[in-house]
Design a protein around this motif. Structure first.
Motif, PDB file in Angstrom:
ATOM      1  N   ALA A  46       4.807 -10.604 -19.830  1.00  9.86           N
ATOM      2  CA  ALA A  46       3.815 -10.261 -19.146  1.00  9.86           C
ATOM      3  C   ALA A  46       3.248 -11.355 -18.147  1.00  9.86           C
ATOM      4  N   VAL A  47       3.288 -10.791 -17.089  1.00 13.84           N
ATOM      5  CA  VAL A  47       2.864 -11.593 -15.906  1.00 13.84           C
ATOM      6  C   VAL A  47       1.816 -11.097 -15.147  1.00 13.84           C
ATOM      7  N   ARG A  84       8.066 -18.849 -15.808  1.00 16.20           N
ATOM      8  CA  ARG A  84       8.210 -19.812 -17.079  1.00 16.20           C
ATOM      9  C   ARG A  84       7.120 -20.718 -17.119  1.00 16.20           C
ATOM     10  N   ASP A  85       6.649 -21.461 -16.265  1.00 17.00           N
ATOM     11  CA  ASP A  85       5.333 -22.344 -16.027  1.00 17.00           C
ATOM     12  C   ASP A  85       4.292 -21.804 -16.527  1.00 17.00           C
ATOM     13  N   ARG A  86       4.030 -20.683 -15.925  1.00 17.39           N
ATOM     14  CA  ARG A  86       2.931 -19.758 -16.448  1.00 17.39           C
ATOM     15  C   ARG A  86       2.718 -19.589 -17.826  1.00 17.39           C
ATOM     16  N   TYR A  87       4.012 -19.228 -18.453  1.00 17.02           N
ATOM     17  CA  TYR A  87       4.137 -18.638 -19.828  1.00 17.02           C
ATOM     18  C   TYR A  87       3.890 -19.963 -20.618  1.00 17.02           C
ATOM     19  N   LEU A  88       4.248 -21.117 -20.295  1.00 13.25           N
ATOM     20  CA  LEU A  88       4.289 -22.219 -21.236  1.00 13.25           C
ATOM     21  C   LEU A  88       2.751 -22.773 -21.106  1.00 13.25           C
ATOM     22  N   ALA A  89       2.089 -22.377 -20.053  1.00 12.05           N
ATOM     23  CA  ALA A  89       0.393 -22.964 -19.857  1.00 12.05           C
ATOM     24  C   ALA A  89      -0.252 -22.109 -20.936  1.00 12.05           C
ATOM     25  N   ARG A  90       0.156 -20.755 -21.048  1.00 14.42           N
ATOM     26  CA  ARG A  90      -0.597 -19.906 -21.966  1.00 14.42           C
ATOM     27  C   ARG A  90      -0.336 -19.734 -23.400  1.00 14.42           C
ATOM     28  N   THR A  91       0.965 -20.443 -23.742  1.00 12.71           N
ATOM     29  CA  THR A  91       1.642 -20.549 -24.896  1.00 12.71           C
ATOM     30  C   THR A  91       1.814 -21.737 -25.438  1.00 12.71           C
ATOM     31  N   SER A  92       1.303 -22.045 -26.902  1.00 11.47           N
ATOM     32  CA  SER A  92       1.556 -23.208 -27.400  1.00 11.47           C
ATOM     33  C   SER A  92       2.880 -23.254 -28.431  1.00 11.47           C
ATOM     34  N   GLY A  93       3.128 -24.704 -28.766  1.00 11.42           N
ATOM     35  CA  GLY A  93       4.318 -24.619 -29.711  1.00 11.42           C
ATOM     36  C   GLY A  93       5.695 -24.062 -29.392  1.00 11.42           C
TER      37      GLY A  93
END
Length: 157
Positions: free
Chosen positions: A92-93, A132-141
């Motif tokens: 989801a973007v 990918r960068d934005r996914y990492l920014a909104r997801t932890s672990g």
């Protein structure tokens, strides 16, 4: 230990779908998908970019029968994503000003969109990195990579 996520690049999707002229590594990619599914060592995400680029590759096939056949296969694969039956989930973007600004800046790559274009990294490949960068920014672990056959894109993963 962080959960591993891999974004599926267009090069992988085209091989899995058998798109003529874009599937030279089909057997190897299919075997790798089976390995990934059996190992359950990562979750696969389908970036919006791969959907658009794959659809464009299908639309550009010169043979009308091949276009229809592969468009139908592609539509079934996308439907399986919607139904949660595919080996990957849709990333989801949000296509908003922040996303576009990150694309122009080149995200975490250290180079701008202009510099990447001059070095032959396409906007689609760059956008997968931004997703990918934005996914990492909104997801932890989570640690996230890109499953790709493209050497230039792989150098940024």
């Amino acid at each position: 230990m962080a959960r591993r996520v891999e974004f599926v690049d267009t090069s992988v999707l085209c091989n899995l779908l058998g798109i003529p002229g874009k599937c030279q590594d089909r057997e190897r990619v299919a075997a790798e998908l089976k390995r990934k599914e059996a190992a359950r060592d990562c979750d696969l995400l389908l970036p919006v970019t791969a959907v658009i680029e794959t659809g464009n590759h299908i639309a550009q096939l010169p043979d009308g029968r091949q276009r229809r056949t592969h468009a139908e296969i592609f539509a079934k694969v996308l439907q399986s994503v919607v139904e949660g039956k595919a080996p990957w989930a849709l990333n989801a973007v949000e296509w908003d000003a922040a996303h576009l600004s990150a694309l122009i800046a080149g995200g975490t790559t250290g180079s701008s969109l202009v510099e990447h274009a001059c070095n032959r990294l396409g906007c689609g490949d760059l956008n997968i990195l931004i997703e990918r960068d934005r996914y990492l920014a909104r997801t932890s672990g989570v640690e996230a990579g890109v499953w790709t056959l493209d050497e230039l894109l792989r150098s940024y993963v």
